[in-house]
Write a protein that holds these residues in place. Structure first.
Motif, PDB file in Angstrom:
ATOM      1  N   THR A 156     -14.095  19.843  23.793  1.00 23.15           N
ATOM      2  CA  THR A 156     -12.639  19.888  23.619  1.00 23.15           C
ATOM      3  C   THR A 156     -12.152  21.323  23.463  1.00 23.15           C
ATOM      4  N   ALA A 157     -12.994  22.177  22.909  1.00 22.52           N
ATOM      5  CA  ALA A 157     -12.595  23.587  22.829  1.00 22.52           C
ATOM      6  C   ALA A 157     -12.444  24.190  24.222  1.00 22.52           C
ATOM      7  N   ALA A 158     -13.330  23.809  25.121  1.00 23.16           N
ATOM      8  CA  ALA A 158     -13.207  24.309  26.494  1.00 23.16           C
ATOM      9  C   ALA A 158     -11.946  23.768  27.155  1.00 23.16           C
ATOM     10  N   LEU A 159     -11.668  22.496  26.940  1.00 18.41           N
ATOM     11  CA  LEU A 159     -10.449  21.911  27.510  1.00 18.41           C
ATOM     12  C   LEU A 159      -9.201  22.553  26.912  1.00 18.41           C
ATOM     13  N   ASP A 160      -9.270  22.860  25.621  1.00 24.27           N
ATOM     14  CA  ASP A 160      -8.160  23.581  24.990  1.00 24.27           C
ATOM     15  C   ASP A 160      -7.957  24.958  25.629  1.00 24.27           C
ATOM     16  N   ALA A 161      -9.053  25.612  25.913  1.00 26.51           N
ATOM     17  CA  ALA A 161      -8.976  27.008  26.346  1.00 26.51           C
ATOM     18  C   ALA A 161      -8.463  27.151  27.773  1.00 26.51           C
ATOM     19  N   VAL A 162      -8.711  26.157  28.589  1.00 26.27           N
ATOM     20  CA  VAL A 162      -8.388  26.284  30.013  1.00 26.27           C
ATOM     21  C   VAL A 162      -7.643  25.030  30.472  1.00 26.27           C
ATOM     22  N   PRO A 163      -6.347  25.130  30.566  1.00 26.90           N
ATOM     23  CA  PRO A 163      -5.545  23.952  30.926  1.00 26.90           C
ATOM     24  C   PRO A 163      -5.861  23.403  32.313  1.00 26.90           C
ATOM     25  N   GLU A 164      -6.405  24.215  33.183  1.00 28.24           N
ATOM     26  CA  GLU A 164      -6.735  23.722  34.521  1.00 28.24           C
ATOM     27  C   GLU A 164      -7.878  22.719  34.509  1.00 28.24           C
ATOM     28  N   LEU A 165      -8.569  22.599  33.390  1.00 32.83           N
ATOM     29  CA  LEU A 165      -9.705  21.668  33.356  1.00 32.83           C
ATOM     30  C   LEU A 165      -9.218  20.237  33.166  1.00 32.83           C
ATOM     31  N   ALA A 166      -9.779  19.335  33.977  1.00 34.45           N
ATOM     32  CA  ALA A 166      -9.490  17.918  33.833  1.00 34.45           C
ATOM     33  C   ALA A 166     -10.513  17.222  32.944  1.00 34.45           C
ATOM     34  N   GLU A 167     -11.720  17.783  32.929  1.00 35.96           N
ATOM     35  CA  GLU A 167     -12.831  17.028  32.355  1.00 35.96           C
ATOM     36  C   GLU A 167     -13.988  17.975  32.140  1.00 35.96           C
ATOM     37  N   ILE A 168     -14.818  17.648  31.167  1.00 32.87           N
ATOM     38  CA  ILE A 168     -16.056  18.408  30.990  1.00 32.87           C
ATOM     39  C   ILE A 168     -17.166  17.438  30.628  1.00 32.87           C
TER      40      ILE A 168
END
Lengths: 301, 301, 301, 301
Positions: B230-242
């Motif tokens: 979730t930290a990665a998703l927070d950091a980069v709005p272009e991400l849909a999923e990790i």
């Protein structure tokens, strides 16, 4: 027919040991792979199966772990000396000990610009190595320390030639005055003494190796190795000798002419096998004799 | 009895390609491993042996090399898109292409305090990855980019617990509120768009992953993964999923009591196998559908 | 300060060569990995970069391929001798050559009960090895052949003990009179002559090693190695010497008592690391001197 | 912003387990690598760190060892089913279990012409695999068994062509009507039922794969895979589906013309990378749906 048991040794290989120092909030880590081998009068273990002189390899493993607590684990060269001296001095049938240690590097995690106290990332691929041999008692005591680095992968995109070589009926290689040179250096250096600042010398030796690889106009990997080796000997007077083995990790220029493109050393195929393999042993004139410093194995090395 | 050929694909795996930029004295390097796979109406190649629709894997390899010159090799996500679009658009029987790329990192040699122009050292062990899928034509065109990192080896020497877990008749594990936690993260993140600054996002995602691993008081690797993701998703709005897969690389506290020493989390055995293996897929609410983004293989993954 | 280039050699490592014999409908296959190293007066290549005496490693590779056609590839010991003699005799600066060859085994596919003419399955894991050294000219000519096997993985489920060993303050290992013993043998044997039936001796040596491992009541891996080695020397009079390195691949009895089960040597954890490592060199009394037979490398072995 | 934890699972990977049967003088051995993964309502473990529903991976490891004693270890498909059913039925939060097992082969040592009772040699390289999925309770119970083999390395020295393929601007490959074809097959087959003689079917499937590889005149690896797969489905009616992944392990004819020799498919360079990679999924018409049989991972496969 009769046979003789000549060289023999036994030990524990690849004891994976991580030592954390946590006395202060900023922890420290040492991550090593320890191999111990004992030499001595173990003939009965082989010839008759009598194990009464054999300290189990399991005990050697325990000793590595216990010593990491009792004596600490700082420089691997020191840790190896401590272990080797113990086996020779404290275990009666042992007349010689060979300790080989690999050290894996970690760098501190950087969080919001600051190094973290207790989190690390593995780094590499280069691995620091040490090989310590201790043998004999009293005046016959000999102690050898070999430091080293392996998997030090280097590449230069120009400043390398290979020309003027011997040609025979099986030679098809064209000459070149500009190529990629890449290698994965294994270097081992023998110290003339055990009174050494191991951390500082490691830094200076590897810096000398890298600098020479980078700055020398290479006429062949052989020449590069000679200059890397002598640069290390120049940089650290405590070194008696350095041995280098380096694969020539071939990067072949891809022929793009069928596709209408030139390829002036821009696109390369990085090949796996086969590879050239170049070796050199360089000794400082007047250095003390190596004795058994390089004897890694009872047989097959 | 009759059978149906369902999923099938073919391609060239592990084309090792090094691209040097040497227009200026300060060279640049890109070192990648490219795997291409083509999908389409290749049934005849399987069922009757008719290869007339099959572009040889050798041609795919040639294309990778030629494109590294013709189109350049910058971000691997871009290079993958360029290759995938070419195969779908320019090779008639191809309806979909999957490109997977690994990128190996090099750091510049530092000589006398300055970065060298044309000499590098390999660094790692972490490897940047990308998986690009392009399929369909016209309005049916879909393009998926998955970025990632693998072999990101992390360790924290405190700040990790494991307690309050379920116990059954086969449970002997003691609870702990202070342990070493180490892992080798494989993370793959799906972008919601292909209009992305690939270099900048890679830096921000990996920084977020490392920061969260370091700073979260871990109650389990499961919880750590959720927070890293979730930290990665927070950091980069272009991400849909990790998606994250992480082994629990066990570091066991060695029992030194038989040797008269305590071991308050200072000396560890780093085990190889077995290891815990924790997996998580975290999706941003409202993210576009993944389509075939995650389909790596025709069958066995 | 001045330095001396001592041992040095260079060559081509890991030339992967497959030789098919297809003169008859029943084809034959030889699958080998060839490493060549040349020794001689190559100092200038290192010290000044003058390559005029250096036959490129690429030419060495070409020679291996060409010789597999011109001279054929039968026993790897013979192929190595042919290559080594060529380099020493036909390439002027070369005074010594070291050829190391691995041979990978294939068994014929069995189709409806019959061996197939031109299809094989790889088999192993054991790999046959050879190391040939030729040096000198005329009366000074010396030729050494070392045969071998590696990755010969053996396990016996009883008939192995380890007891009566030395105990120190770091010993916690219990004695046992029944354990699993498993190892992955590396054996290298030196021939006293080059006039040998290489195929027949390989068969007899490996059969002797396996038989002795199987039938000896083992009191320790040391004792097992001694008996395996002497059994090989007994079986093949042409052998001067044999060297064995064998890891003790530990199989630990799992404690099932917390789950209410006994475990009388039935369920084992097969550990990866650490492992015991036992080495022995056994020489036939009166055997000819080894000379440079065992010198694999210029430095690091 | 809000996120959803979608697929997730956790387990213990690579529990190395050796089971010896020693009730009779002729011992039996089973050597396996067990990976267990649990699925269920583990969201709290991720989101809040609450581990109260999490059976530790250490307990899963213990279960594998205990079951090898309590239930025995015969066919890996059966062992996987027993483990998976236990986790789903006996551990409350578990709704699905995925068990993957590799089995390593041993052949009995032959001593003086007779098979030895308690000594074996490892054989391979092919490894038998199984992947078992059990999920749901009562009427919702579903059980899937996938058998397989990997690292089945095959080579044929003739009977393989590659011609008539599509050519584009990047195609330079010449056509051939006689080449070496080599591969390392990974095959996974899904059973339509769990009421199967696992040993007998494994033998028949692998025999069918090998026979078809050997006897089919190959027009491409694609065609070979189709025929191998359908041959397996023909041989074993219990199979619903087979998936094959096969690298084209290129063996390049070495150009010996510069050295005055022809090379009519006799001397080859066995390349490492890149390699073609061909995949096929073949389903028996009317076979039951795969359900979650192929779902190996929560994310990255």
């Amino acid at each position: 027919m009769s046979y003789t048991l000549q060289d023999h040794q036994y030990g524990k290989a690849e004891t994976r040991l991580v030592r954390i120092y946590r006395d202060a909030p900023r922890h420290e880590i040492r991550d090593v792979n320890v191999t111990t081998a004992l030499r001595g009068s173990f003939e009965d273990a082989y010839l008759t199966g009598d194990q009464s002189k054999v300290l189990p390899t399991d005990s050697q493993k325990n000793t590595a772990y216990a010593f990491a607590k009792e004596h600490g684990l700082g420089s691997i060269e020191d840790f190896g000396l401590t272990l080797a001296r113990h086996f020779v001095d404290d275990v009666e049938p042992v007349s010689g000990a060979r300790i080989e240690i690999e050290e894996f590097s970690w760098r501190r995690a950087v969080v919001d610009g600051a190094e973290h106290d207790h989190t690390w990332l593995r780094t590499g691929p280069e691995i620091r190595t040490a090989a310590i041999t201790v043998e004999g008692e009293g005046d016959a005591r000999r102690e050898h320390v070999i430091g080293g680095v392996k998997d030090l992968v280097l590449l230069k995109s120009t400043g390398s030639e290979f020309a003027g070589f011997l040609k025979d009926g099986y030679t098809t290689l064209p000459e070149t005055h500009d190529r990629v040179m890449a290698t994965s250096v294994v270097a081992k250096w023998r110290f003339a003494t055990v009174d050494v600042d191991w951390e500082d010398t490691y830094t200076r030796i590897t810096a000398a190796l890298v600098k020479e690889f980078a700055t020398l106009q290479s006429l062949a990997l052989q020449q590069t190795l000679w200059h890397m080796g002598t640069a290390a000997l120049d940089a650290v007077p405590e070194l008696a000798e350095i041995r280098l083995v380096a694969p020539n990790k071939h990067h072949f220029v891809v022929d793009l002419s069928p596709f209408g493109s030139e390829n002036p050393n821009e696109v390369f195929f990085a090949a796996d096998r086969p590879y050239g393999l170049i070796e050199a042993t360089i000794v400082r004139d007047g250095a003390p004799d190596a004795g058994s410093a390089w004897r890694a194995s009872a047989g097959l090395a």
